[in-house]
Structure formats: C-alpha cells, structure tokens
Design an enzyme around this catalytic site. Structure first.
Site, PDB file in Angstrom:
ATOM      1  N   SER A 151      20.692  31.000 -18.950  1.00 13.65           N
ATOM      2  CA  SER A 151      22.118  31.082 -19.668  1.00 13.65           C
ATOM      3  C   SER A 151      22.385  29.984 -20.551  1.00 13.65           C
ATOM      4  O   SER A 151      21.633  28.967 -20.644  1.00 13.65           O
ATOM      5  CB  SER A 151      23.187  30.939 -18.599  1.00 13.65           C
ATOM      6  N   TYR A 190      27.133  26.831 -11.502  1.00 13.32           N
ATOM      7  CA  TYR A 190      26.335  27.737 -11.935  1.00 13.32           C
ATOM      8  C   TYR A 190      25.229  27.514 -13.055  1.00 13.32           C
ATOM      9  O   TYR A 190      24.153  27.790 -13.054  1.00 13.32           O
ATOM     10  CB  TYR A 190      27.374  28.707 -12.766  1.00 13.32           C
TER      11      TYR A 190
HETATM   12  N1  LIG Z   1      26.760  38.606 -19.057  1.00 10.70           N
HETATM   13  C1  LIG Z   1      26.699  37.269 -19.650  1.00 10.70           C
HETATM   14  O1  LIG Z   1      27.239  36.946 -20.612  1.00 10.70           O
HETATM   15  C2  LIG Z   1      25.361  36.439 -19.080  1.00 10.70           C
HETATM   16  C3  LIG Z   1      25.164  35.180 -19.918  1.00 10.70           C
HETATM   17  C4  LIG Z   1      24.121  34.395 -19.410  1.00 10.70           C
HETATM   18  C5  LIG Z   1      23.573  34.760 -18.407  1.00 10.70           C
HETATM   19  N2  LIG Z   1      23.693  36.004 -17.700  1.00 10.70           N
HETATM   20  C6  LIG Z   1      22.850  36.214 -16.606  1.00 10.70           C
HETATM   21  O2  LIG Z   1      22.370  37.775 -16.747  1.00 10.70           O
HETATM   22  C7  LIG Z   1      22.232  38.404 -15.442  1.00 10.70           C
HETATM   23  C8  LIG Z   1      23.019  39.412 -15.492  1.00 10.70           C
HETATM   24  O3  LIG Z   1      24.387  39.190 -15.661  1.00 10.70           O
HETATM   25  P1  LIG Z   1      25.337  40.536 -15.742  1.00 10.70           P
HETATM   26  O4  LIG Z   1      26.462  40.010 -16.508  1.00 10.70           O
HETATM   27  O5  LIG Z   1      24.702  41.691 -15.729  1.00 10.70           O
HETATM   28  O6  LIG Z   1      25.878  40.205 -14.099  1.00 10.70           O
HETATM   29  P2  LIG Z   1      26.344  41.246 -12.987  1.00 10.70           P
HETATM   30  O7  LIG Z   1      26.925  40.828 -11.868  1.00 10.70           O
HETATM   31  O8  LIG Z   1      27.034  42.589 -13.572  1.00 10.70           O
HETATM   32  O9  LIG Z   1      24.884  41.793 -12.520  1.00 10.70           O
HETATM   33  C9  LIG Z   1      24.231  41.296 -11.603  1.00 10.70           C
HETATM   34  C10 LIG Z   1      23.531  42.217 -10.738  1.00 10.70           C
HETATM   35  O10 LIG Z   1      22.666  41.406  -9.664  1.00 10.70           O
HETATM   36  C11 LIG Z   1      23.136  42.005  -8.353  1.00 10.70           C
HETATM   37  N3  LIG Z   1      22.906  41.024  -7.242  1.00 10.70           N
HETATM   38  C12 LIG Z   1      23.516  39.634  -7.076  1.00 10.70           C
HETATM   39  N4  LIG Z   1      23.173  39.096  -6.263  1.00 10.70           N
HETATM   40  C13 LIG Z   1      21.920  39.954  -5.695  1.00 10.70           C
HETATM   41  C14 LIG Z   1      21.095  39.517  -4.592  1.00 10.70           C
HETATM   42  N5  LIG Z   1      21.000  38.812  -3.930  1.00 10.70           N
HETATM   43  N6  LIG Z   1      20.078  40.641  -4.609  1.00 10.70           N
HETATM   44  C15 LIG Z   1      20.129  41.718  -5.219  1.00 10.70           C
HETATM   45  N7  LIG Z   1      20.856  41.943  -6.355  1.00 10.70           N
HETATM   46  C16 LIG Z   1      21.962  40.992  -6.509  1.00 10.70           C
HETATM   47  C17 LIG Z   1      24.623  42.254  -8.164  1.00 10.70           C
HETATM   48  O11 LIG Z   1      24.828  43.239  -7.378  1.00 10.70           O
HETATM   49  C18 LIG Z   1      24.815  42.889  -9.820  1.00 10.70           C
HETATM   50  O12 LIG Z   1      24.513  44.369 -10.127  1.00 10.70           O
HETATM   51  C19 LIG Z   1      22.706  37.109 -14.277  1.00 10.70           C
HETATM   52  O13 LIG Z   1      21.533  36.394 -14.126  1.00 10.70           O
HETATM   53  C20 LIG Z   1      23.483  36.038 -15.091  1.00 10.70           C
HETATM   54  O14 LIG Z   1      23.726  34.865 -14.927  1.00 10.70           O
HETATM   55  C21 LIG Z   1      24.793  36.613 -18.063  1.00 10.70           C
END
Ligand SMILES: NC(=O)c1ccc[n+]([C@@H]2O[C@H](COP(=O)([O-])OP(=O)(O)OC[C@H]3O[C@@H](n4cnc5c(N)ncnc54)[C@H](O)[C@@H]3O)[C@@H](O)[C@H]2O)c1
Length: 316
Positions: free
Chosen positions: A128, A152
């Site tokens: 991130s 985070y």
């Molecule tokens: N969306 C953003 O702007 C952004 C920015 C920086 C980093 N990220 C990273 O990208 C990744 C995806 O983000 P997103 O926005 O799609 O989030 P999201 O919450 O929509 O997706 C994460 C998924 O992981 C699953 N999950 C969580 N814990 C779990 C576990 N213990 N075992 C199995 N599955 C599990 C959740 O059910 C969810 O479907 C994450 O790692 C997040 O930190 C996202």
C-alpha cells in the site's frame, strides 16, 4: 496458461483480477473467507460472473488455516500466488490493531511458508501507498520508509519485510505492489468515492475530514489490474513497485467532480483530520513504467464518470 491462486478474490480488487485472469485463459483459484469487514453479500455479487467460468474454483477459507493451504497445494500445481486478502483501511486498524497483525502479517507469513515448500513462478503481494507515511512527495520505491502512521500501514510494511526476507532466504520471486487509493466499480463501500456518491445520492451529509486540501493519488481499477498482470509475468527476485496514477487530486476537487458527474449536491460536514490519515499520497511511477510497462490510462474525470454510472446501475 497459468494456475493462479488469488487470495481475497471476492473483494474489490480481487474480483476484477480474477475476471481478467479468466478472460485471458488462466485457471483461477479464489481463496476468500467472506469476512464481515463489509457486507459479505456484496462479495457474493462481485464473483457472480467469475463463477460461470469452468476454470474458476472458489475455496471458502482462511489464509491463516495452514492445513487448508497444504491441502490446496497438494491437490494441484499452483504457478502463481497473488495475495490480496487482508484487512484493509487505515481507520479501522486503529480500533483493532491485533486483528490486523493476525490477518495481514501472520496470514501473509503463513502463505509464504507454504510457497517456500512448493515452488511458484511468482508471489505478488498487495502492499500500500500507506507505507510511505508522511514522506516528501512524489513517493519513490527507493525512499527509506518512515515511522508508520497506522497499524494498517505498519502491517503492510511488515508484510513487505517478510516477503523480502523469504525471497532472500528461499529464492522466492516476489513483487510487492504498493497500490495508491484504488477506485472504480465494486470499490469497498466505506472508501471515500463510494461513500460520498451513496450519501449524496441519498441526500445525506458527507463527512469531510480536514479542510479539503488533503490529496490522494486515485488510481482506476483497470490500471491496477494491468499492473498486477505485468507483475505476474516479470522475472525478478524481490521488487517493490508503485501502482498509482501519479496525479494527486485534492479532496475538495474530488467532491466537485462527484457532484458534476452525479448531478447531486454535496452537503459537507467538516470534521477534524483523522488520526492515521496523511496529507498527500503521490506515486512516482517511473520504475513501474520502466520495468512493468505500467502506464495508467484512466484519469479522474473519466474514472468517476464510470464509477457513478456503475453505482446508478447497481444501487438497488
Ligand atoms: N483498495 C485500495 O485502495 C487499496 C489500496 C492499497 C492496498 N490495498 C490492498 O489491496 C488488497 C485488496 O483490497 P480491496 O480494496 O480489494 O479489499 P477487500 O476488503 O474488498 O478485499 C479483501 C478480501 O480479502 C478477504 N479476506 C480478508 N481476510 C481474509 C482471510 N483471513 N482469509 C481469506 N480471505 C480474507 C475478504 O473477505 C475480502 O474479500 C488488500 O490487501 C488491501 O490492503 C487496497
């Protein structure tokens, strides 16, 4: 064609990635525990299209479940792991830091342990922009990382460090991708663009933290997916990459664009800056351009227009 294990494949970014992989002929295993960070029904909807592909398998389970992972790798050869599963979001991590460590650090290490025993072509880790904290902008991969602003951010930095260590110790090829505020259809409902669009549509006040001058390098989902696809193919030992738009947008400007594209007025409720938030994020993407051929295509106006259209078609 590769077999790709996508963790968190039912979430916002993961569901788009699975679709792109399926459209391009790959076999996909989505491991997701459908946690209640936000309504799991939304995640069921996210994967409705992917479920129609015969080379798509959904495994409902947890990345911390070692025996499940062992079984998964025993049952079939897995070429690539794209590890997206995590507890996301800065603000909630201040309330629940231990859970963030458990999922984001222990969960990541649990996967690396399995990958160590079953060689893969590539492990891609979702990091991130938050790891840059309050560094001076634009953020470069070569910057030294400062004190982290939230649990985070610290959990993502720790995840990267474990990736780096495992790559160094066991020769696992790893790309850590630092995503910059991703938006587009299926964006998590608590994220600003989605939250503001919904509240404005419902005629409710939107919470504006700070004076509106904070800025984010909003990055459209299809550009992020292009970057992940390129990282899957890249030959490397360990590399970190910024996936951003390299064009920060002020919060006040973002609200104006949502107003224009949705035709709705924003009723702003100004609130103090929140702990954990930083003033600006801004990606230097020259390394990603050079090594991944990454070139974001969707600007903020076009991206918000697409998001609002998606929102209007799906709000019911
Ligand atoms: N969306 C953003 O702007 C952004 C920015 C920086 C980093 N990220 C990273 O990208 C990744 C995806 O983000 P997103 O926005 O799609 O989030 P999201 O919450 O929509 O997706 C994460 C998924 O992981 C699953 N999950 C969580 N814990 C779990 C576990 N213990 N075992 C199995 N599955 C599990 C959740 O059910 C969810 O479907 C994450 O790692 C997040 O930190 C996202």
């Amino acid at each position: 064609m590769k077999t790709v294990l996508v963790t968190g494949g039912s979430g916002f970014i993961g569901s788009h990635l699975c679709e792109r992989l399926l459209e391009t002929g790959h076999t996909v295993i989505n491991l997701d525990n459908f946690n209640d960070f936000y309504d799991p029904l939304i995640k069921r909807r996210n994967i409705a299209n992917a479920l129609s592909y015969k080379n798509y398998t959904l495994i409902e389970g947890d990345i911390r479940d070692t025996s499940l992972l062992e079984q998964l790798f025993k049952n079939r050869p897995i070429d690539v792991v794209v590890h997206l599963a995590a507890l996301a979001g800065v603000r909630k991590s201040l309330e629940n830091p231990l859970e963030y460590i458990d999922v984001n650090v222990k969960g990541t290490t649990n996967l690396l342990e399995i990958v160590k025993k079953n060689s893969v072509d590539k492990f891609v880790f979702a990091s991130s922009s938050s790891v840059y904290g309050i560094n001076s902008t634009p953020f470069r991969e070569s910057d030294s990382l400062p004190v982290q602003e939230s649990p985070y951010a610290a959990s993502k930095m720790a995840g990267e460090q474990f990736c780096r260590a495992y790559s160094h110790l066991y020769g696992i090829p790893i790309a850590a991708l630092r995503f910059f505020t991703v938006y587009g259809p299926r964006q998590r409902p608590e994220m600003a663009i989605h939250n503001f669009t919904r509240l404005m549509d419902e005629g409710k006040e939107i919470p504006v933290f700070g004076d509106g001058k904070s800025a984010r390098d909003y990055t459209y989902i299809s550009d992020i997916i292009d970057g992940i696809m390129a990282a899957i193919k890249l030959k490397c030992s360990f590399e970190a990459f910024n996936l951003g738009n390299s064009s920060p947008v002020k919060l006040s400007q973002l609200i104006n664009i949502i107003e224009q594209k949705s035709g709705k007025m924003a009723l702003k409720r100004f609130m103090p800056t929140q702990k954990g938030d930083v003033a600006i994020t801004w990606a230097d993407i020259s390394k990603s351009e050079r090594m991944l051929g990454y070139k974001p295509k969707i600007g903020i106006e076009e991206g918000i227009d697409r998001f609002v259209k998606w929102y209007n078609n799906h709000k019911s």
